[in-house]
Design an enzyme around this catalytic site. Structure first.
Site, mmCIF file in Angstrom:
data_model
loop_
_atom_site.group_PDB
_atom_site.id
_atom_site.type_symbol
_atom_site.label_atom_id
_atom_site.label_comp_id
_atom_site.label_asym_id
_atom_site.label_seq_id
_atom_site.Cartn_x
_atom_site.Cartn_y
_atom_site.Cartn_z
ATOM 1 N N TYR A 94 0.838 -1.196 0.000
ATOM 2 C CA TYR A 94 0.000 0.000 0.000
ATOM 3 C C TYR A 94 0.870 1.241 0.000
ATOM 4 O O TYR A 94 2.042 1.220 0.388
ATOM 5 C CB TYR A 94 -0.936 0.026 1.218
ATOM 6 C CG TYR A 94 -0.235 0.165 2.555
ATOM 7 C CD1 TYR A 94 0.085 1.421 3.069
ATOM 8 C CD2 TYR A 94 0.091 -0.951 3.318
ATOM 9 C CE1 TYR A 94 0.726 1.557 4.287
ATOM 10 C CE2 TYR A 94 0.729 -0.825 4.540
ATOM 11 C CZ TYR A 94 1.045 0.427 5.018
ATOM 12 O OH TYR A 94 1.683 0.559 6.225
ATOM 13 N N CYS A 95 0.279 2.348 -0.456
ATOM 14 C CA CYS A 95 0.859 3.682 -0.279
ATOM 15 C C CYS A 95 -0.152 4.485 0.532
ATOM 16 O O CYS A 95 -0.903 3.906 1.319
ATOM 17 C CB CYS A 95 1.197 4.336 -1.619
ATOM 18 S SG CYS A 95 -0.212 4.604 -2.712
ATOM 19 N N PHE A 96 -0.188 5.795 0.383
ATOM 20 C CA PHE A 96 -1.075 6.565 1.251
ATOM 21 C C PHE A 96 -2.550 6.346 0.911
ATOM 22 O O PHE A 96 -3.362 6.030 1.777
ATOM 23 C CB PHE A 96 -0.741 8.056 1.192
ATOM 24 C CG PHE A 96 -1.583 8.874 2.142
ATOM 25 C CD1 PHE A 96 -1.413 8.753 3.515
ATOM 26 C CD2 PHE A 96 -2.556 9.739 1.677
ATOM 27 C CE1 PHE A 96 -2.199 9.474 4.400
ATOM 28 C CE2 PHE A 96 -3.342 10.473 2.559
ATOM 29 C CZ PHE A 96 -3.159 10.336 3.914
#
Length: 361
Positions: A94-96
């Site tokens: 995941y990222c933000f």
């Protein structure tokens, strides 16, 4: 290959490994217990790309990103992600927000022949899920509070129960002025995330009451959520009652002897004692105003003498004197006042530590 997921509860209930590709500064502010930070962009790169995005739009920002992360640097990123994937074949990334950075990472890994599914919505969605979970569990979860004066061994009981949440363990702090531990504390966000996950796991087992230690608003610098503070004031209580000498023995073990072993493991045996000594002295000085000048001077001198004896002979028994005075003259009155004025829950049981453990089991 697993599909991208929105099943956030399963990720946390199963302790699923997570690959966090946000910048280090984002990870440091808040993350999850099973997450590893292997960023696509470092802090400076993220900053520069953010400026380019605001000035020239997404395509220009992507172009700059491809320039900044290329060649040998891109190879290092890919090698680190590959090692993580090989170690965690069941993991997700995941990222933000689950957008460009995570999909770029996924695409680059795909070219390498590696498939890693995404967490849909990224960190933001996971964090909102945990905040919602925490709010719901604190509203509905039956709680029992384990109370007792300092040194009664409440944490020892908590650690031996399956239906319990160790708040001090989550905060990495022993819960008093003398409670600091090597390595520091988690951020407030990390503490809340861990608390939410602990309650989620308890709710998945059964609907019975969960035992928590009686705590004030703060455990070190970690602040209990307001709803939990209210629940701890009102919940039914189970009270440990131990004689003063037993509490002196437990306090000596929990705040001097066991920490010395912990400091040795963290700092090395050659530094452990002096670091612990400095922290004990600093803790005594932090409560100087509450103790009053004369009492603080007396206790500080007793502490210094006990440390000098321990430094010379390796024997911690000399600490019993100041510990006994601190418990009887300072912590016990604070505890009795708090029980009279701030705790409304009915008392379900009173007994020794062993009797309380048997009752709770």
């Amino acid at each position: 290959m697993a599909d991208d997921t929105r099943d956030f509860a399963a990720l946390f209930l199963n302790d699923t490994p997570l690959l966090d590709v946000r910048a280090p500064v984002e990870f440091a502010k808040g993350a999850f217990p099973t997450a590893t930070n292997l960023p696509l962009l470092d802090d400076d790169q993220r900053h520069r790309i953010g400026i380019r995005y605001k000035e020239a739009g997404q395509e220009a920002a992507i172009e700059l990103g491809n320039q900044l992360v290329s060649g040998a640097l891109k190879r290092r990123r890919l090698d680190a992600w590959r090692q993580w994937r090989e170690a965690h074949p069941d993991g997700y990334l995941y990222c933000f927000r689950g957008g460009l950075r995570s999909r770029t990472t996924q695409a680059w890994l795909g070219i390498e022949g590696l498939s890693v599914p995404l967490v849909v919505g990224g960190y933001k969605a996971l964090r909102h899920f945990l905040l919602d979970t925490l709010d719901r569990r604190l509203a509905s979860q039956p709680l029992w509070v384990l109370a007792g004066p300092t040194g009664s061994g409440k944490t020892r009981v908590i650690e031996r129960l399956s239906r319990a949440v160790d708040l001090e363990g989550l905060a990495h702090h022993r819960g008093s002025a003398f409670g600091r531990r090597p390595g520091g504390q988690p951020t407030q966000i990390d503490f809340e995330n861990a608390l939410s996950i602990a309650l989620l796991k308890q709710a998945a087992v059964d609907a019975g009451p969960v035992v928590m230690e009686d705590e004030s608003k703060l455990i070190g610098r970690c602040c209990l959520p307001p709803r939990l503070q209210a629940r701890l004031r009102q919940a039914p209580r189970v009270v440990i009652e131990e004689p003063l000498e037993e509490r002196v023995r437990v306090t000596l073990e929990d705040y001097v002897r066991a920490p010395l072993r912990e400091y040795a493991a963290y700092y090395g045996a050659d530094q452990a004692f002096e670091r612990l000594a400095a922290d004990l002295q600093a803790a005594m000085d932090r409560i100087r105003r509450r103790l009053g000048g004369a009492r603080h001077q007396q206790l500080r001198q007793a502490l210094d003498e006990a440390l000098a004896h321990q430094r010379r002979y390796g024997d911690g028994d000399a600490h019993q004197g100041w510990i006994r005075e601190l418990l009887a003259g300072y912590y016990d009155p604070l505890y009795e006042y708090a029980m009279r004025t701030h705790r409304q829950g009915e008392i379900l049981f009173r007994g020794t530590r062993d009797e309380v453990l048997a009752f709770l089991r």
